[in-house]
Scaffold this motif. Structure first.
Motif, PDB file in Angstrom:
ATOM      1  N   MET A 437      -8.838   7.886  35.993  1.00 35.99           N
ATOM      2  CA  MET A 437      -8.830   9.310  36.332  1.00 35.99           C
ATOM      3  C   MET A 437      -9.587  10.081  35.246  1.00 35.99           C
ATOM      4  N   PRO A 438     -10.238  11.176  35.640  1.00 35.58           N
ATOM      5  CA  PRO A 438     -10.829  12.023  34.597  1.00 35.58           C
ATOM      6  C   PRO A 438      -9.701  12.688  33.796  1.00 35.58           C
ATOM      7  N   SER A 439      -9.926  12.958  32.525  1.00 29.52           N
ATOM      8  CA  SER A 439      -8.850  13.665  31.817  1.00 29.52           C
ATOM      9  C   SER A 439      -9.185  15.144  31.697  1.00 29.52           C
ATOM     10  N   PHE A 440      -8.150  15.940  31.863  1.00 31.30           N
ATOM     11  CA  PHE A 440      -8.329  17.388  31.760  1.00 31.30           C
ATOM     12  C   PHE A 440      -8.571  17.772  30.299  1.00 31.30           C
ATOM     13  N   ALA A 441      -9.468  18.737  30.107  1.00 34.30           N
ATOM     14  CA  ALA A 441      -9.768  19.178  28.739  1.00 34.30           C
ATOM     15  C   ALA A 441      -8.572  19.936  28.163  1.00 34.30           C
ATOM     16  N   LYS A 442      -8.417  19.880  26.858  1.00 37.18           N
ATOM     17  CA  LYS A 442      -7.298  20.591  26.213  1.00 37.18           C
ATOM     18  C   LYS A 442      -7.381  22.075  26.519  1.00 37.18           C
ATOM     19  N   LYS A 443      -8.592  22.596  26.466  1.00 36.79           N
ATOM     20  CA  LYS A 443      -8.796  23.998  26.824  1.00 36.79           C
ATOM     21  C   LYS A 443      -9.836  24.067  27.923  1.00 36.79           C
ATOM     22  N   SER A 444      -9.531  24.791  28.982  1.00 37.15           N
ATOM     23  CA  SER A 444     -10.501  24.944  30.064  1.00 37.15           C
ATOM     24  C   SER A 444     -11.608  25.884  29.600  1.00 37.15           C
ATOM     25  N   PHE A 445     -12.665  25.938  30.400  1.00 34.59           N
ATOM     26  CA  PHE A 445     -13.757  26.856  30.057  1.00 34.59           C
ATOM     27  C   PHE A 445     -13.244  28.285  30.002  1.00 34.59           C
ATOM     28  N   THR A 446     -12.420  28.640  30.979  1.00 34.14           N
ATOM     29  CA  THR A 446     -11.903  30.016  31.012  1.00 34.14           C
ATOM     30  C   THR A 446     -11.131  30.340  29.738  1.00 34.14           C
ATOM     31  N   GLN A 447     -10.312  29.395  29.292  1.00 32.42           N
ATOM     32  CA  GLN A 447      -9.560  29.648  28.058  1.00 32.42           C
ATOM     33  C   GLN A 447     -10.480  29.792  26.853  1.00 32.42           C
ATOM     34  N   ILE A 448     -11.460  28.918  26.783  1.00 28.48           N
ATOM     35  CA  ILE A 448     -12.418  29.002  25.668  1.00 28.48           C
ATOM     36  C   ILE A 448     -13.098  30.370  25.682  1.00 28.48           C
ATOM     37  N   PHE A 449     -13.458  30.772  26.878  1.00 27.09           N
ATOM     38  CA  PHE A 449     -14.148  32.051  27.036  1.00 27.09           C
ATOM     39  C   PHE A 449     -13.243  33.205  26.604  1.00 27.09           C
ATOM     40  N   LEU A 450     -11.989  33.153  27.072  1.00 28.64           N
ATOM     41  CA  LEU A 450     -11.056  34.241  26.763  1.00 28.64           C
ATOM     42  C   LEU A 450     -10.704  34.292  25.282  1.00 28.64           C
ATOM     43  N   ASN A 451     -10.673  33.120  24.668  1.00 38.54           N
ATOM     44  CA  ASN A 451     -10.346  33.082  23.245  1.00 38.54           C
ATOM     45  C   ASN A 451     -11.509  33.557  22.379  1.00 38.54           C
ATOM     46  N   HIS A 452     -12.584  33.921  23.027  1.00 34.84           N
ATOM     47  CA  HIS A 452     -13.773  34.392  22.308  1.00 34.84           C
ATOM     48  C   HIS A 452     -14.259  33.361  21.302  1.00 34.84           C
ATOM     49  N   ASP A 453     -14.056  32.109  21.653  1.00 37.03           N
ATOM     50  CA  ASP A 453     -14.492  31.050  20.741  1.00 37.03           C
ATOM     51  C   ASP A 453     -15.995  31.124  20.469  1.00 37.03           C
ATOM     52  N   PHE A 454     -16.718  31.653  21.435  1.00 34.17           N
ATOM     53  CA  PHE A 454     -18.173  31.747  21.254  1.00 34.17           C
ATOM     54  C   PHE A 454     -18.509  32.649  20.077  1.00 34.17           C
ATOM     55  N   ILE A 455     -17.793  33.783  20.021  1.00 38.68           N
ATOM     56  CA  ILE A 455     -18.079  34.754  18.961  1.00 38.68           C
ATOM     57  C   ILE A 455     -17.794  34.118  17.612  1.00 38.68           C
ATOM     58  N   LYS A 456     -16.638  33.484  17.537  1.00 39.66           N
ATOM     59  CA  LYS A 456     -16.230  32.891  16.266  1.00 39.66           C
ATOM     60  C   LYS A 456     -17.229  31.826  15.822  1.00 39.66           C
ATOM     61  N   ILE A 457     -17.630  30.995  16.785  1.00 42.41           N
ATOM     62  CA  ILE A 457     -18.438  29.848  16.385  1.00 42.41           C
ATOM     63  C   ILE A 457     -19.927  30.181  16.346  1.00 42.41           C
ATOM     64  N   HIS A 458     -20.376  30.931  17.303  1.00 44.35           N
ATOM     65  CA  HIS A 458     -21.821  31.058  17.435  1.00 44.35           C
ATOM     66  C   HIS A 458     -22.339  32.474  17.232  1.00 44.35           C
ATOM     67  N   GLY A 459     -21.446  33.384  17.002  1.00 42.91           N
ATOM     68  CA  GLY A 459     -21.897  34.743  16.765  1.00 42.91           C
ATOM     69  C   GLY A 459     -22.539  35.405  17.974  1.00 42.91           C
ATOM     70  N   ILE A 460     -22.255  34.886  19.160  1.00 46.43           N
ATOM     71  CA  ILE A 460     -22.814  35.526  20.361  1.00 46.43           C
ATOM     72  C   ILE A 460     -21.836  36.599  20.815  1.00 46.43           C
ATOM     73  N   ASN A 461     -22.339  37.772  21.011  1.00 50.13           N
ATOM     74  CA  ASN A 461     -21.420  38.854  21.361  1.00 50.13           C
ATOM     75  C   ASN A 461     -21.714  39.407  22.741  1.00 50.13           C
ATOM     76  N   LYS A 462     -21.968  38.512  23.650  1.00 50.78           N
ATOM     77  CA  LYS A 462     -22.324  38.969  24.998  1.00 50.78           C
ATOM     78  C   LYS A 462     -21.148  38.873  25.963  1.00 50.78           C
ATOM     79  N   ILE A 463     -19.979  38.601  25.427  1.00 52.92           N
ATOM     80  CA  ILE A 463     -18.850  38.389  26.322  1.00 52.92           C
ATOM     81  C   ILE A 463     -18.367  39.708  26.917  1.00 52.92           C
TER      82      ILE A 463
END
Lengths: 466, 246
Positions: A437-463
């Protein structure tokens, strides 16, 4: 969750070697077809033209049928109309009786398979001899075709050798193809010489001239029709083309699509009876006019029975012709079976991964995969939908119609990764039979997005939340 | 240009890194990209199984959700093909002219045809075998279908060639189905797994370290077999390669 096809396919691939051989043999035919089709720059235009000619002819079928019959009758041919298989068989039998014919030689005809003609005639004391080599092998073996163009493709030459040893008294353990073909030739030669009547199918009927066109590689139709005084043509009403210009499109497409040859060895045109002989055409409806009225599925009638869709179908190649419950297998067989009787042949609809390769090889551009998709939509109304799939589908709809619930599910899905193996992998889990079976990711894309992980990691502020 | 990002349900749950790569890549190209949160699934799993009627409400929701964008972009050829090919018909009963069909793109198609990307910053010094998925090839025309007599092309290979250090291969039977097919994979598991095994043999024979493609669904199915049989090949979605170094 399984259909008769699922089960038969599973049995077929248990013999791994035989199944792989079957797959690769038919793939070779597909490759030959590719080479030939790619040698004609106008190939795709020809396919489009063929499709349009068939569409045109089918939508004016009444006119073309009348024209065809008028021409044929003017040529001295007797035309019969059969509304169904029963009538077809009765007409053929009556003709044989009238001519006191005891032995009938036949060239290959899927329509007579459809009508179960052989059994009907044999029960009534007629000696029916198939003269296409593949068909003859199967007749001796008491089997049905597993492919419409290569009827005995499921048999290896060793099996044919054994069969001929028993039936035609060939040398023991000699399965040399040339030797066996020669033996069959001698055997059939005698049948041709002693037949009282000949029967052929029809690849095409030309409305303008009343001609019947039969394509073979073995010349067996010509051999069969050259001796007896009676020639009966069994022909579906959808086989018409308007004229010779139209025919020329199909004769260029047929053999290239079917076997990867520029043309069949013999393309025989029958117009008038031989001197002192009779020629009869039995025009068969057997559900075709009803199919014509089925807007969603009438494109199936464009089929010219080349078998290319079978050779390319990844499921047909791996499951063999006998895994389907209709006498024509593969993508076209799934569709023709459903047109004949959905309640009876629905088991074949599962035999498709919707890869659409059949659509692309079809010389008449029948949208085979789209039609299988559409038949699936009708299974529930027919009471033939798989209950598990139905429940799953309903469950998914429930979940997907509720974005909040869906997001909640995304959050908790990883729990499934930690379930004990016996809960995940058991008889109920079709996926788990040959796959992890495929394994589910610890955090879904939506969660990653909501956690603003992009800003923290990549400095992208387009969210932007919406 | 305003892009609405669609992350299909299984990518969201199983392959979020594919979503992240897509988002990063679009942003790095200076594209105004938005991720509407109320999205779920396009409905393909139900429709292919014979329950298209269950997808009308999803299609309506999808239309409304992405109405404000110039383009809808998703990292999944199959889901995009489903919306593009089927939504107009599915939405017919609701007397609504489908807008999404004409503006939805697979990420590769979008980069290749709309943005016309001609350079990428990353390196990927590996051998990859391209998985030409059925719906990517025969519905979205990401590459020329092997059955057709048309000029050969591959948008996937064109894009991959922009990545430094990569070596690109293709398997024999270049676009034969891998056997996933949505619910086909569980209704006909014997066929599905057999097709997958054959596909993997052809991919592995290229000598590639990775199988890559535009459809995570095919890769998920193949990965399931690789894990079960412990075969020597890895998987990576094409957008992860294209966004290498971001």
């Amino acid at each position: 969750m399984s259909t008769k096809h699922t089960q038969a396919a599973e049995r077929f691939i248990r013999n791994t070697q035989q199944a792989q051989w079957h797959n690769e043999t038919l793939w070779m035919v597909r490759e030959k077809r590719d080479r030939l089709s790619q040698s004609l720059p106008e190939w795709e235009e020809l396919r489009e033209l063929a499709s349009q000619i068939k569409r045109h002819t089918l939508s004016h079928l009444d006119e073309y049928l009348v024209r065809f019959v008028e021409q044929a009758e003017a040529n001295g041919v007797v035309v019969h109309w059969a509304k169904d298989a029963q009538e077809h068989n009765e007409i053929v039998h009556a003709l044989l009786t009238e001519h006191k014919a005891k032995k009938l030689v036949k060239s290959k005809s899927m329509l007579t398979e459809e009508c179960h003609l052989n059994a009907y005639l044999i029960e009534r004391g007629i000696d029916v001899v198939e003269s296409d080599l593949g068909e003859r092998i199967l007749q001796l073996k008491n089997q049905l075709p597993s492919h419409i163009v290569l009827p005995a493709i499921h048999l290896k030459r060793q099996e044919v050798g054994k069969l001929f040893e028993e039936k035609l008294h060939t040398e023991k353990d000699n399965s040399d193809p040339t030797y066996l073909t020669h033996a069959a030739r001698l055997h059939l030669r005698n049948e041709f010489l002693t037949a009282d009547a000949a029967m052929t199918g029809a690849n095409f009927g030309v409305a303008e001239t009343g001609d019947v066109v039969v394509c073979t590689n073995e010349g067996n139709a010509d051999m069969g029709t050259s001796f007896p005084k009676l020639h009966i043509v069994s022909m579906g009403i959808e086989k018409l083309v308007p004229n010779y210009q139209a025919l020329s499109v199909f004769t260029r497409l047929l053999a290239r699509s079917a076997t990867g040859q520029p043309s069949t060895t013999y393309t025989s045109h029958y117009r008038t009876p031989r001197k002192g002989c009779e020629m009869h055409i039995v025009l068969v409806d057997n559900g075709r006019s009803t199919s014509l009225g089925n807007e969603e599925h009438n494109q199936t009638l464009k089929c010219i029975r080349c078998g290319a869709c079978m050779n390319t179908c990844p499921v047909y190649r791996r499951s063999g012709g006998y895994s389907y419950t209709y006498f024509i297998p593969g993508p076209i067989g799934i569709n023709l079976g459903m047109l004949r009787s959905p309640g009876q042949y629905f088991d074949n609809v599962s035999a498709c991964s919707l890869c659409y390769s059949c659509n692309n090889v079809c010389p008449a551009k029948v949208d085979l995969a789209d039609q299988i998709y559409r038949w699936r939509q009708q299974l529930d109304a027919l009471g033939k939908a798989d209950p598990t799939k139905k429940v799953m589908s309903f469950g998914l709809k429930f979940l997907f119609a509720r974005p909040k619930l869906y997001n909640m599910a995304l959050k908790f899905a990883p729990i499934i990764n930690h379930l004990p193996r016996f809960l995940l992998y058991n008889g109920l889990n079709g996926w788990g039979k040959g796959r992890e079976m495929p394994s589910f990711a610890k955090k879904s894309f939506t969660q990653i997005f909501l956690n603003h992980d992009f800003i923290k990691i990549h400095g992208i502020n387009k969210i932007k939340k919406s | 240009m305003k892009v609405g990002l669609f992350i299909p349900c299984y990518v969201n749950a199983v392959y979020p890194e594919v979503g992240v790569a897509t988002y990063k890549l679009l942003c790095s190209l200076g594209i105004d990209t938005d991720y509407p949160l109320a999205q779920t699934c396009c409905g393909q799993p139900m429709a292919n199984a014979g329950f298209e009627r269950d997808t009308l409400s999803l299609a309506r929701h999808f239309e409304a959700l992405f109405a404000q964008y110039d383009y809808v972009v998703a990292p999944s050829a199959s889901c995009v093909a489903f919306v593009k090919e089927n939504y107009p018909r599915i939405l017919k009963p609701s007397a609504h002219l489908c807008q999404t069909s004409g503006k939805i793109y697979d990420i590769c198609e979008f980069l290749h045809d709309i943005i016309k990307v001609n350079k990428l910053p990353g390196k990927f010094p590996h051998k990859v075998s391209v998985h030409n998925s059925c719906h990517g090839v025969r519905e979205l025309h990401l590459s020329s279908a092997s059955e057709l007599n048309i000029p050969r092309f591959s948008k996937l290979k064109n894009l991959l060639s922009l990545v430094e250090g990569i070596e690109v291969f293709e398997p024999q039977k270049v676009d034969e189905c891998c056997g996933f097919g949505g619910m086909f994979s569980i209704e006909e598991p014997a066929m599905s797994v057999c097709m997958g095994q054959d596909k993997l043999r052809n991919h592995i024979a290229t000598g590639a370290e990775y199988i890559t493609g535009a459809d995570s669904s095919c890769l998920m199915h193949l990965q399931g077999i690789v894990k079960r049989e412990k075969l020597p090949i890895q998987f990576i979605h094409i957008v992860q390669i294209l966004s290498a170094g971001l």
